[in-house]
Structures are given as structure tokens and as C-alpha cells.
Design a protein around this motif. Structure first.
Motif, PDB file in Angstrom:
ATOM      1  N   LEU A  15      33.236  39.145  66.405  1.00  0.00           N
ATOM      2  CA  LEU A  15      32.176  38.679  65.858  1.00  0.00           C
ATOM      3  C   LEU A  15      31.082  39.880  66.083  1.00  0.00           C
ATOM      4  N   TRP A  16      31.035  40.585  66.954  1.00  0.00           N
ATOM      5  CA  TRP A  16      30.695  42.148  67.457  1.00  0.00           C
ATOM      6  C   TRP A  16      31.411  42.566  65.914  1.00  0.00           C
ATOM      7  N   GLN A  17      32.557  42.945  65.336  1.00  0.00           N
ATOM      8  CA  GLN A  17      32.607  43.916  64.756  1.00  0.00           C
ATOM      9  C   GLN A  17      31.926  43.454  63.466  1.00  0.00           C
ATOM     10  N   GLN A  21      29.916  45.402  60.987  1.00  0.00           N
ATOM     11  CA  GLN A  21      29.956  46.320  59.729  1.00  0.00           C
ATOM     12  C   GLN A  21      29.292  45.541  59.134  1.00  0.00           C
ATOM     13  N   ARG A  22      28.282  44.108  58.599  1.00  0.00           N
ATOM     14  CA  ARG A  22      26.641  43.934  58.342  1.00  0.00           C
ATOM     15  C   ARG A  22      26.020  45.498  58.036  1.00  0.00           C
ATOM     16  N   GLN A  28      36.213  49.477  63.912  1.00  0.00           N
ATOM     17  CA  GLN A  28      37.500  49.718  64.391  1.00  0.00           C
ATOM     18  C   GLN A  28      37.441  48.739  65.993  1.00  0.00           C
ATOM     19  N   LEU A  29      38.699  47.320  65.487  1.00  0.00           N
ATOM     20  CA  LEU A  29      38.680  46.711  66.411  1.00  0.00           C
ATOM     21  C   LEU A  29      40.247  46.511  67.124  1.00  0.00           C
ATOM     22  N   ASP A 108      22.025  42.369  69.567  1.00  0.00           N
ATOM     23  CA  ASP A 108      21.251  43.832  70.147  1.00  0.00           C
ATOM     24  C   ASP A 108      22.392  44.395  71.336  1.00  0.00           C
ATOM     25  N   LEU A 109      23.462  44.021  70.280  1.00  0.00           N
ATOM     26  CA  LEU A 109      24.676  45.189  70.422  1.00  0.00           C
ATOM     27  C   LEU A 109      24.766  46.241  70.110  1.00  0.00           C
ATOM     28  N   THR A 110      23.862  45.836  68.697  1.00  0.00           N
ATOM     29  CA  THR A 110      24.573  46.550  67.397  1.00  0.00           C
ATOM     30  C   THR A 110      23.862  47.587  67.461  1.00  0.00           C
TER      31      THR A 110
END
Length: 120
Positions: A15-17, A21-22, A28-29, A108-110
């Protein structure tokens, strides 16, 4: 910007990746210490999102390697526990720049990843 996510829960890490990427980040995960160390042997990263409580391996071993090899790389620790909620994580990891709950919204993380990645 290059980001390494080390998250034991593959669905959460994906989900985070995908969200990062968007936003145009190269991500890389990895889900365990072994994969993260292998990735760090090959690439350098601007920011690492690191699950504090890995199912396999040690987040602190990864953070120590990053601190030694890549002292400018920022580490954002995430966790689903209240352990280290007193801020002591910043005394234990030289590269720690943030400490978040795993349920922090991906946007928020992004935003934090972009902020700390651009500050290097």
C-alpha cells in the motif's frame, strides 16, 4: 528519490509502495532484515521506512548498517505498538528522523518521506 520500505506486513508495505510510486518516487519493498541488507549492499537510498518490530530480523541491525554506510540517509520508524513512544528511538538510532504509527495514512507517510528525502 529512492526509498526502501522494510515492512513485515506485505499488504501494508505494498500500500505504501504504490502510493509513493504514484507520487514519482522510486521504491523498493523488503519484508525482512535479510532482504533489506541485500538491498543496501547494492543500492543507496535517500529515505528508509523501517518497521520497528520485524517478524524476521532486527530493525536496529538495519538502522546500524545504514548509520555506518549511509550516514545521510534518513530513517522513518513505523510501528503498531506504543513501544518507544517516549521518543527514546532518537537516542538509539543516529539516522532516525521520525517515529510514526503503522496506521498513519499513506499520504502523510509519503509527505514525510518527500520532506526528509529532499532535505538531504
Amino acid at each position: 528519490m529512492k526509498v526502501l520500505i522494510v515492512e513485515s506486513e506485505p499488504a501494508l508495505g505494498c500500500l505504501w509502495q504504490r502510493h509513493m510510486q504514484r507520487q514519482g518516487l522510486e521504491v523498493q519493498l523488503e519484508t525482512e532484515q535479510t532482504g533489506a541488507i541485500a538491498a543496501l549492499e547494492i543500492h543507496s537510498f535517500d529515505v528508509i521506512v523501517l518497521d520497528l518490530i520485524l517478524k524476521t530480523g532486527s530493525a536496529f541491525a538495519i538502522a546500524d548498517l545504514v548509520s555506518y554506510r549511509y550516514p545521510d540517509t534518513q530513517v522513518i520508524f513505523v510501528t503498531n505498538t506504543s513501544f518507544f513512544s517516549d521518543g527514546s528511538i532518537f537516542a538509539l538510532s543516529a539516522n532516525a528522523c521520525a517515529y510514526l504509527q503503522s496506521d498513519t495514512p499513506p499520504e502523510d507517510l509519503t509527505a514525510l518521506v518527500e520532506h526528509y528525502g529532499n532535505s538531504v
